[in-house]
Design a protein around this motif. Sequence first.
Motif, PDB file in Angstrom:
ATOM      1  N   LEU A 192       0.734  -1.261   0.208  1.00 27.12           N
ATOM      2  CA  LEU A 192       0.112   0.208   0.221  1.00 27.12           C
ATOM      3  C   LEU A 192       0.930   1.145  -0.063  1.00 27.12           C
ATOM      4  CD1 LEU A 192      -2.576  -1.198   2.576  1.00 27.12           C
ATOM      5  CD2 LEU A 192      -2.596  -1.154   0.145  1.00 27.12           C
ATOM      6  N   PRO A 193       0.222   2.440  -0.519  1.00 26.25           N
ATOM      7  CA  PRO A 193       1.215   3.625  -0.697  1.00 26.25           C
ATOM      8  C   PRO A 193       1.220   4.422   1.093  1.00 26.25           C
ATOM      9  CG  PRO A 193      -1.034   4.019  -1.263  1.00 26.25           C
ATOM     10  CD  PRO A 193      -1.003   2.427  -0.941  1.00 26.25           C
ATOM     11  N   TYR A 194       0.629   3.926   1.932  1.00 29.75           N
ATOM     12  CA  TYR A 194       0.845   4.527   3.260  1.00 29.75           C
ATOM     13  C   TYR A 194       2.253   4.467   3.803  1.00 29.75           C
ATOM     14  CZ  TYR A 194      -4.207   4.046   3.021  1.00 29.75           C
ATOM     15  OH  TYR A 194      -5.591   4.238   2.687  1.00 29.75           O
ATOM     16  N   SER A 195       2.815   5.581   4.261  1.00 29.87           N
ATOM     17  CA  SER A 195       4.043   5.730   4.904  1.00 29.87           C
ATOM     18  C   SER A 195       3.880   6.646   6.235  1.00 29.87           C
ATOM     19  CB  SER A 195       4.995   6.448   4.181  1.00 29.87           C
ATOM     20  OG  SER A 195       6.143   6.794   4.342  1.00 29.87           O
ATOM     21  N   SER A 196       5.131   6.329   7.132  1.00 27.96           N
ATOM     22  CA  SER A 196       4.890   7.078   8.321  1.00 27.96           C
ATOM     23  C   SER A 196       5.951   8.349   8.091  1.00 27.96           C
ATOM     24  CB  SER A 196       5.795   6.352   9.414  1.00 27.96           C
ATOM     25  OG  SER A 196       4.673   5.354   9.638  1.00 27.96           O
TER      26      SER A 196
END
Length: 501
Positions: free
Chosen positions: A463-467
């Motif tokens: 997925l494209p989510y990042s912290s």
Amino acid sequence: MRAGAGTCPRCGAESTRVHGRYDRTVRDSTVGGAEVVIRLRIRRFRCPDPTCPAVTFAEQIPGLTSPHGRFSLPRKEAMTAIARALAGRAGARLARLLGMPVNRMTLLRALRALPGPELATAPANLGVDDFALKRGNVYGTVLLDMDTHRPVDLLPGRTSSAFAGWLKEHPGARVICRDRSGSYADGARIGAPAALQVADRFHLWQNLTEVVDKTVRAHRSCLVEAPLRACEAETVEPSDTPAPEMRDVNGGERRLVVRTIERHAAVHALLAEGYSLNAISRRLGLVFRTVRRFAQAANAEELLVGALHRPSKLDDFKPYLNQRWNEGCRTSAELHEEIREHGWTGSVSTVRRYVRTCLGGAEVAPTSLPSPKPRHITGWIMSHPQGLDPGEAVRLKVVLDQCPELDALAGHVRDFAQMMVHREGHRLDGWIAAASAEPLPALRSFARSLSHDHAAVRAGLSLPYSSGAVEGTVNKIKMLKRQMFGRASFDLLRIRVLYPL
């Protein structure tokens, strides 16, 4: 124009009965750099409602005054903005230069007077990470809205119970971006079981970098070809003489080497007799982790890799020292003076120690280039092949040709990087199986940790989510901590993080 009536702030009733008058002084914003003081004649009205707890009340000028306020509302807003940006001492210095002298404690009180965040539900995409209040001792947790990149709350501590409690009080999170911390994983599972947990790709890559660094240091002895090693000439060292790395400056065996060999032999002897690790720890007086590390090592050399093959700043000058030694220059002071002309900035004792331990024979084999440092090899392996200089690419190829284990490790790193860049999370199971089959303890341990956090890792790789935004906020918190030196209490820090300019 003066109003004919006043409105009670308690009950809202209007009153025309004037109880009395008094003079009031309000400090306003500056004009032309000069402080402005407004003097007012204030009327005090009597409340007409007999049930109202306020018997009398003072009238207020909209947009200018507030109850019991010594500053006008515009100046108070300016002081609050300065306090949010610079906090106490620095804010007081700036306010003084702007013509608004104020005490630092007044600015801190203005910060504490700000209302707390009214958050009923958590953001749909929530980011979480920890930050240090006192590094190694006290930590906190920052929560971020990943859509707006704005912090929504700060929590004291970084325990799973605190995070789970916050999620239960603020439902609504559908995606939780986190690092590899087990406490946040447990907190998310307890507080928001329906939310999708996403392991951050940066932390995955950082964990893999640590694996590569450990493996490279463990195979330090494989990085230099035998003909090129300055301390392994057969004409100098007899077979029954300890290696130069195992000797001290006086020619005797190093105490660390002797102690490690003896402890390794004692641990394995007790293991052969059937003793448990706890029993061995009590019998030898060693910490349990030390006993376990000795028990897992097949031989003492595995434990001595870091100590015997530690990089030195003299490595770049060893080829010249070996050449001059073979030419007949045998004085440490003279060798030291010569390499100083080539850029050496160390002491003569370092040169003397190398001469005594490694160049004590009649002649040594010449060397061409020193072995690369482990951190350089780690950087080369973790870099994209197209990002390496031609010289670095050649040296990396030489290293990988010398050590099959590092060659295999580099292949797994390339596969993981491709999987991470192209969002190919479906390949994770195959990568874990291939990495677990390698005889590399650090890599197997990393693969095992990915299996334990499989769902979050696969989501992070798909997925494209990042912290990344959370990490940026943590850096900002570090800046605010340094700026608030001496006043970095949690409540003030929380207000400054949640109320940025």
